[in-house]
Design a protein around this motif. Structure first.
Motif, mmCIF file in Angstrom:
data_model
loop_
_atom_site.group_PDB
_atom_site.id
_atom_site.type_symbol
_atom_site.label_atom_id
_atom_site.label_comp_id
_atom_site.label_asym_id
_atom_site.label_seq_id
_atom_site.Cartn_x
_atom_site.Cartn_y
_atom_site.Cartn_z
ATOM 1 N N UNK A 1 49.889 68.833 -19.990
ATOM 2 C CA UNK A 1 48.478 69.082 -20.284
ATOM 3 C C UNK A 1 47.685 67.780 -20.320
ATOM 4 N N UNK A 2 46.386 67.935 -20.467
ATOM 5 C CA UNK A 2 45.481 66.800 -20.594
ATOM 6 C C UNK A 2 45.615 66.243 -22.003
ATOM 7 N N UNK A 3 45.710 64.948 -22.134
ATOM 8 C CA UNK A 3 45.947 64.351 -23.440
ATOM 9 C C UNK A 3 44.802 63.455 -23.899
ATOM 10 N N UNK A 4 43.655 63.585 -23.268
ATOM 11 C CA UNK A 4 42.471 62.855 -23.702
ATOM 12 C C UNK A 4 41.857 63.577 -24.897
ATOM 13 N N UNK B 1 19.462 65.470 -29.538
ATOM 14 C CA UNK B 1 19.804 65.502 -28.118
ATOM 15 C C UNK B 1 21.096 66.288 -27.947
ATOM 16 N N UNK B 2 21.390 66.645 -26.704
ATOM 17 C CA UNK B 2 22.626 67.355 -26.393
ATOM 18 C C UNK B 2 23.688 66.354 -25.971
ATOM 19 N N UNK B 3 24.931 66.714 -26.227
ATOM 20 C CA UNK B 3 26.056 65.878 -25.831
ATOM 21 C C UNK B 3 26.966 66.715 -24.942
ATOM 22 N N UNK B 4 27.369 66.149 -23.827
ATOM 23 C CA UNK B 4 28.309 66.812 -22.926
ATOM 24 C C UNK B 4 29.461 65.859 -22.653
ATOM 25 N N UNK B 5 30.655 66.415 -22.559
ATOM 26 C CA UNK B 5 31.837 65.593 -22.298
ATOM 27 C C UNK B 5 32.754 66.353 -21.349
ATOM 28 N N UNK B 6 33.509 65.616 -20.590
ATOM 29 C CA UNK B 6 34.463 66.226 -19.673
ATOM 30 C C UNK B 6 35.667 65.309 -19.515
ATOM 31 N N UNK B 7 36.772 65.903 -19.160
ATOM 32 C CA UNK B 7 37.982 65.143 -18.913
ATOM 33 C C UNK B 7 38.724 65.833 -17.774
ATOM 34 N N UNK B 8 39.328 65.052 -16.919
ATOM 35 C CA UNK B 8 40.019 65.597 -15.756
ATOM 36 C C UNK B 8 41.515 65.360 -15.900
ATOM 37 N N UNK B 9 42.279 66.397 -15.700
ATOM 38 C CA UNK B 9 43.732 66.288 -15.726
ATOM 39 C C UNK B 9 44.184 65.438 -14.548
ATOM 40 N N UNK B 10 44.962 64.406 -14.832
ATOM 41 C CA UNK B 10 45.434 63.513 -13.788
ATOM 42 C C UNK B 10 46.423 64.176 -12.844
ATOM 43 N N UNK B 11 46.540 63.635 -11.657
ATOM 44 C CA UNK B 11 47.399 64.203 -10.622
ATOM 45 C C UNK B 11 48.852 64.303 -11.075
ATOM 46 N N UNK B 12 49.361 63.241 -11.693
ATOM 47 C CA UNK B 12 50.761 63.265 -12.138
ATOM 48 C C UNK B 12 50.986 64.258 -13.276
ATOM 49 N N UNK B 13 50.010 64.397 -14.147
ATOM 50 C CA UNK B 13 50.132 65.397 -15.209
ATOM 51 C C UNK B 13 50.149 66.800 -14.613
ATOM 52 N N UNK B 14 49.288 67.047 -13.652
ATOM 53 C CA UNK B 14 49.250 68.361 -12.998
ATOM 54 C C UNK B 14 50.559 68.626 -12.267
ATOM 55 N N UNK B 15 51.059 67.633 -11.552
ATOM 56 C CA UNK B 15 52.308 67.799 -10.803
ATOM 57 C C UNK B 15 53.480 68.102 -11.735
ATOM 58 N N UNK B 16 53.502 67.435 -12.891
ATOM 59 C CA UNK B 16 54.609 67.595 -13.842
ATOM 60 C C UNK B 16 54.408 68.769 -14.793
ATOM 61 N N UNK B 17 53.265 69.437 -14.718
ATOM 62 C CA UNK B 17 52.998 70.570 -15.600
ATOM 63 C C UNK B 17 52.646 70.168 -17.020
#
Length: 102
Positions: free
Chosen positions: A24-27, A6-22
């Motif tokens: 990166x995504x840490x997931x 089967x195929x596997x797909x994953x995603x993660x969204x940069x949180x608002x505070x991380x984006x505001x502070x510049x």
């Protein structure tokens, strides 16, 4: 390692505070498969220090590898020692890293 059926797909969204502070995504996500099983690990980095995403990535990879080793040794995920054993594996890794890094 054989191909997954089967195929596997994953995603993660940069949180608002991380984006505001510049920051990166840490997931992190690690998926590993063998003839003994399929392991998926999701981790969340601790975002107050530079490069803290590396800990999340390293932890996910190490935990997935340790789980596959335990499965290959015949342990079952429903055994009461499985998760505590994985915890000890990660704590040993952290102890080794601490010693190596001084």
């Amino acid at each position: 390692m054989s191909a997954l059926p089967f195929d596997i797909a994953a995603a993660s969204v940069l949180g608002r505070e991380h984006a505001r502070a510049g920051r990166n995504n840490q997931d992190a996500l690690c998926i590993r498969a063998s003839e003994h099983g399929l392991v998926a690990v999701v981790t969340d980095g601790c975002g107050s220090q530079p490069c803290s995403e590396l800990g999340a990535q390293l932890g996910a990879r190490r935990l997935a590898r340790a789980a596959l080793v335990r499965l290959a040794e015949g342990e079952r995920v429903d055994e009461p020692t499985f998760l505590p054993g994985l915890r000890e594996d990660v704590l040993c890794l952290l102890s080794e890293l601490r010693a190596d890094l001084g």
